[in-house]
Motif scaffolding. Structure first.
Motif, mmCIF file in Angstrom:
data_model
loop_
_atom_site.group_PDB
_atom_site.id
_atom_site.type_symbol
_atom_site.label_atom_id
_atom_site.label_comp_id
_atom_site.label_asym_id
_atom_site.label_seq_id
_atom_site.Cartn_x
_atom_site.Cartn_y
_atom_site.Cartn_z
ATOM 1 N N PHE A 139 -63.836 -39.980 2.646
ATOM 2 C CA PHE A 139 -63.670 -39.979 1.195
ATOM 3 C C PHE A 139 -62.383 -39.314 0.707
ATOM 4 N N VAL A 140 -61.745 -38.484 1.522
ATOM 5 C CA VAL A 140 -60.601 -37.699 1.053
ATOM 6 C C VAL A 140 -59.389 -37.997 1.923
ATOM 7 N N ASP A 141 -58.254 -38.245 1.252
ATOM 8 C CA ASP A 141 -56.989 -38.480 1.941
ATOM 9 C C ASP A 141 -56.149 -37.204 1.863
ATOM 10 N N PHE A 142 -55.848 -36.614 3.015
ATOM 11 C CA PHE A 142 -55.073 -35.370 3.065
ATOM 12 C C PHE A 142 -53.597 -35.621 3.380
ATOM 13 N N ASP A 143 -53.117 -36.806 3.038
ATOM 14 C CA ASP A 143 -51.712 -37.121 3.289
ATOM 15 C C ASP A 143 -50.801 -36.096 2.610
ATOM 16 N N ARG A 144 -49.861 -35.539 3.380
ATOM 17 C CA ARG A 144 -48.871 -34.572 2.901
ATOM 18 C C ARG A 144 -49.513 -33.287 2.371
ATOM 19 N N SER A 145 -50.646 -32.928 2.925
ATOM 20 C CA SER A 145 -51.285 -31.666 2.564
ATOM 21 C C SER A 145 -50.879 -30.608 3.596
ATOM 22 N N THR A 178 -55.986 -28.520 -5.333
ATOM 23 C CA THR A 178 -55.120 -28.620 -6.496
ATOM 24 C C THR A 178 -54.231 -29.843 -6.367
ATOM 25 N N GLY A 179 -53.864 -30.405 -7.508
ATOM 26 C CA GLY A 179 -53.016 -31.591 -7.538
ATOM 27 C C GLY A 179 -53.092 -32.226 -8.913
ATOM 28 N N GLU A 180 -52.275 -33.238 -9.103
ATOM 29 C CA GLU A 180 -52.269 -33.924 -10.391
ATOM 30 C C GLU A 180 -53.541 -34.752 -10.561
ATOM 31 N N ARG A 181 -53.714 -35.304 -11.759
ATOM 32 C CA ARG A 181 -54.893 -36.130 -12.038
ATOM 33 C C ARG A 181 -54.939 -37.323 -11.088
ATOM 34 N N GLY A 182 -56.139 -37.576 -10.557
ATOM 35 C CA GLY A 182 -56.300 -38.686 -9.635
ATOM 36 C C GLY A 182 -55.947 -38.374 -8.209
ATOM 37 N N SER A 183 -55.709 -37.109 -7.892
ATOM 38 C CA SER A 183 -55.320 -36.754 -6.522
ATOM 39 C C SER A 183 -56.516 -36.580 -5.592
ATOM 40 N N GLY A 184 -57.727 -36.611 -6.113
ATOM 41 C CA GLY A 184 -58.911 -36.509 -5.263
ATOM 42 C C GLY A 184 -59.560 -35.146 -5.243
ATOM 43 N N LYS A 185 -59.199 -34.277 -6.199
ATOM 44 C CA LYS A 185 -59.788 -32.927 -6.218
ATOM 45 C C LYS A 185 -61.295 -32.992 -6.436
ATOM 46 N N THR A 186 -61.712 -33.755 -7.437
ATOM 47 C CA THR A 186 -63.145 -33.843 -7.744
ATOM 48 C C THR A 186 -63.910 -34.519 -6.615
ATOM 49 N N VAL A 187 -63.303 -35.535 -6.003
ATOM 50 C CA VAL A 187 -63.954 -36.217 -4.879
ATOM 51 C C VAL A 187 -64.193 -35.233 -3.737
ATOM 52 N N LEU A 276 -66.048 -23.087 -4.623
ATOM 53 C CA LEU A 276 -64.899 -23.979 -4.585
ATOM 54 C C LEU A 276 -64.427 -24.191 -6.018
ATOM 55 N N PHE A 277 -63.133 -24.415 -6.175
ATOM 56 C CA PHE A 277 -62.565 -24.655 -7.496
ATOM 57 C C PHE A 277 -61.581 -25.812 -7.385
ATOM 58 N N SER A 278 -61.593 -26.679 -8.374
ATOM 59 C CA SER A 278 -60.553 -27.701 -8.451
ATOM 60 C C SER A 278 -59.820 -27.548 -9.766
ATOM 61 N N ALA A 279 -58.487 -27.635 -9.716
ATOM 62 C CA ALA A 279 -57.689 -27.466 -10.923
ATOM 63 C C ALA A 279 -56.298 -28.001 -10.668
ATOM 64 N N PRO A 295 -53.350 -28.420 -1.360
ATOM 65 C CA PRO A 295 -52.617 -29.360 -2.216
ATOM 66 C C PRO A 295 -52.975 -30.801 -1.879
ATOM 67 N N LEU A 296 -53.201 -31.621 -2.915
ATOM 68 C CA LEU A 296 -53.547 -33.027 -2.744
ATOM 69 C C LEU A 296 -52.634 -33.881 -3.606
ATOM 70 N N ILE A 297 -52.390 -35.110 -3.171
ATOM 71 C CA ILE A 297 -51.626 -36.071 -3.965
ATOM 72 C C ILE A 297 -52.435 -37.360 -4.062
ATOM 73 N N ARG A 298 -52.091 -38.181 -5.050
ATOM 74 C CA ARG A 298 -52.816 -39.434 -5.248
ATOM 75 C C ARG A 298 -52.582 -40.361 -4.055
ATOM 76 N N THR A 299 -53.655 -41.018 -3.612
ATOM 77 C CA THR A 299 -53.581 -41.824 -2.403
ATOM 78 C C THR A 299 -53.476 -43.313 -2.732
ATOM 79 N N PRO A 300 -52.684 -44.077 -1.951
ATOM 80 C CA PRO A 300 -52.679 -45.536 -2.078
ATOM 81 C C PRO A 300 -53.686 -46.214 -1.150
ATOM 82 N N ASP A 301 -54.444 -45.410 -0.400
ATOM 83 C CA ASP A 301 -55.393 -45.920 0.600
ATOM 84 C C ASP A 301 -56.647 -46.433 -0.112
ATOM 85 N N ARG A 302 -56.827 -47.739 -0.173
ATOM 86 C CA ARG A 302 -57.991 -48.324 -0.867
ATOM 87 C C ARG A 302 -59.300 -47.932 -0.186
#
Length: 555
Positions: A139-145, A178-187, A276-279, A295-302
């Motif tokens: 469920f989570v993409d850790f690319d560039r984390s 942590t990361g921008e909106r859509g980066s997968g923090k809530t997931v 745990l905290f997401s922000a 740190p998380l970033i938005r993933t292009p992995d469908r």
């Protein structure tokens, strides 16, 4: 006159003073006097074919009386079940039960799981760990984390297991995706909460009373959109005190509650539980010192971006079976984890506050390595191939063998690398910035001295103004706010670091500080930083030099 015999009186009760309070089970998963206990809320069906009336006569019932109720039972680590329908009544447990709340059914042990444990079934630790890792990686993409995908998934899996072994640990760290909106923090929060011990995802509007009761049970609390919690001026002081109080065993908060007799009483709530905290924002210094920032970033992995951890059909493994196996794993192995926490204190290269967020994770990694009979955790990744094998070599164990080189190796290496990157994730830590500035001042002074072919001494003297300019430059490079770094704040920080003051010429001008290479080595090590190679080489070369030589640096 006729007298009547007095009625016989019951014997007076025997009263004795106890040396210690009686054992009490206050959490659904508990370690009491070296034994592990787990509470299970199971449906029990009672069928009654006969009863007695008020005269003592048997009264048959056809059809029988059938009652189905949710009952609380307790399973001991040896497989003995106490309660209705179990092996012995609850009165034989030898513990007082203070478990007023019933957890959500999706988080409790099922009847099939309890019966399998009673029959002697015990899950394989490495197999359970690998299933958790697969779920996280699904469920989570850790690319560039912080590390490669598998290593980060393994770290999260160790955190999940650590929530189940909480009664064996003295300190627990927080996770802060942590990361921008859509980066997968809530997931990530939902994925962990679905597997962690009594995991709950809590929105910012969650009531303090509900948080208090969940914390008292040791539940894993996942706070989504925790922006306000990181700002002391905007957060609820009661919530914040609950959050900051609970990373160490014995942490309690006091609350006033009205009892059944309508009288107010003070209740001590156990606040020791995983969080745990997401922000989008980074945590403040207090929370950051107790957290691992991911740190998380938005993933292009469908494959991952379109998957929902709340959809059981999307899971690579059966969630209900996994929860049952986690209950069984914790109950069977909980007493053993304390020795692994002590082993981490001996083996880990991090120390003090820097080690605390990692201690439980590393203890789980050591334990898993010892229970990896088939060697399925021993893999080689890019995180194991390092450019400086000496710097990342496993720490020796006093009086013991070298640490395991599988999962422990990967996560302990990750903890060191994280500490080196930590100053980039916590740009508002003024002490860390001052340490960077002092190293920069020293290198600048060495370069100036080398230009005139003068022997470099082991001591330097810097003014507060010089250190301020370098600290502001470091903050700007790290995308911090240099305007908040003032002359007064830097001076106070240097004073708290207990650096030696140097006399000012004529008693005037900016405060001057004597800084040795040993000071720089000590502070970089304390904050998990690397002493710059130029300074490390100079320190090694100056071991036999005169320690009294000073150099006054020019700005």
């Amino acid at each position: 006159m006729k007298t009547t015999n007095p009625e016989p009186q019951p014997a007076l009760p025997t009263i004795e003073l106890l040396d210690a309070p009686p054992p009490v089970m206050r959490r659904p998963l508990a370690l009491v006097d070296g034994r592990a206990y787990a509470a299970a809320w199971l449906y029990v069906r009672t069928t009654t074919t006969q009863t007695r009336d008020k005269h003592g006569n048997l009264v048959p019932h056809d059809p029988p009386l059938v009652e189905t109720r949710l009952r609380r039972l307790v399973l001991r680590h040896d497989g003995v079940l106490f309660g209705p329908g179990g092996d012995a009544p609850l009165s034989d447990l030898g513990l007082d039960l203070l478990l007023p709340e019933t957890p959500h059914p999706s988080r409790t042990w099922s009847t099939d799981g309890v019966n399998a444990y009673r029959a002697g079934s015990r899950p394989d630790p490495a197999d359970v760990f690998n299933r958790i890792t697969d779920v996280v990686s699904r469920f989570v993409d850790f690319d560039r984390s912080l590390a490669d995908q598998r290593t980060l998934a393994e770290m999260i899996a160790c955190y999940v297991l650590a929530t189940w072994f909480l009664p064996a640990f003295n300190v627990v760290g927080y996770l802060w995706p942590t990361g921008e909106r859509g980066s997968g923090k809530t997931v990530l929060l939902h994925t962990i909460a679905q597997m962690a011990y009594l995991g709950h995802v809590i929105l910012a509007g969650g009531s303090y009373a509900s948080l208090r009761d969940l914390a008292d049970y040791g539940a894993t609390l996942a706070f989504d959109d925790a922006e306000n919690l990181s700002d002391p001026r905007r957060s609820d002081p009661d919530k914040r005190s609950l959050l900051l109080a609970g990373n160490r065993r014995g942490s309690t908060i006091t609350v006033k509650e009205m009892g059944p007799d309508k009288l107010w009483r003070t209740r001590h709530v156990n606040a020791f539980c995983p969080r745990l905290f997401s922000a989008i924002r980074l945590p403040d210094n207090v929370l950051a010192s107790r957290s691992i920032v991911i740190p998380l970033i938005r993933t292009p992995d469908r494959y991952r971006a379109n998957a929902d951890p709340l959809d059981d059909e999307a899971w690579p493994h059966d969630r209900r079976q996994l929860i049952d196996d986690l209950w069984a794993l914790a109950l069977a192995h909980l007493p053993k984890l304390r020795e692994y926490e002590r082993a981490v204190n001996q083996r880990a290269r991090l120390t003090g506050r820097n080690l605390e967020p990692w201690r439980a994770l590393l203890a789980v990694a050591l334990w898993l390595d010892d229970h990896d009979a088939q060697g399925i955790l021993r893999r080689t990744t890019s995180s194991d191939r390092v450019s400086d094998p000496t710097a990342l070599a496993p720490a020796p164990v006093p009086g013991g063998a070298a640490p395991q080189t599988a999962l422990w190796r990967r996560l302990e290496t990750l903890s060191i690398r994280y500490q080196r990157e930590r100053s980039d994730l916590e740009t508002d830590d003024l002490t860390a910035l001052v340490i960077h500035a002092l190293c920069a001042c020293a290198i600048s002074a060495i370069n100036a001295i080398s230009a005139i072919n003068t022997e470099t001494p082991s001591h330097f003297v810097f003014t507060t103004q010089q250190i301020l300019l370098f600290a502001q430059a470091v903050a700007e490079i790290k995308d911090g706010d240099p305007d908040h770094i003032t002359h007064r704040r830097v001076g106070r920080t240097l004073g708290r670091m207990r650096l030696q003051k140097a006399p000012r010429p004529g008693g005037r001008g900016s405060r001057r500080w004597r800084v040795t290479l040993g000071d720089l080595e000590r502070w970089t090590a304390a904050y998990g930083m690397s002493l710059p190679a130029r300074l490390a080489a100079l320190l090694a070369a100056n071991d036999d030099n005169d320690p009294n030589g000073d150099v006054t640096s020019a700005a």
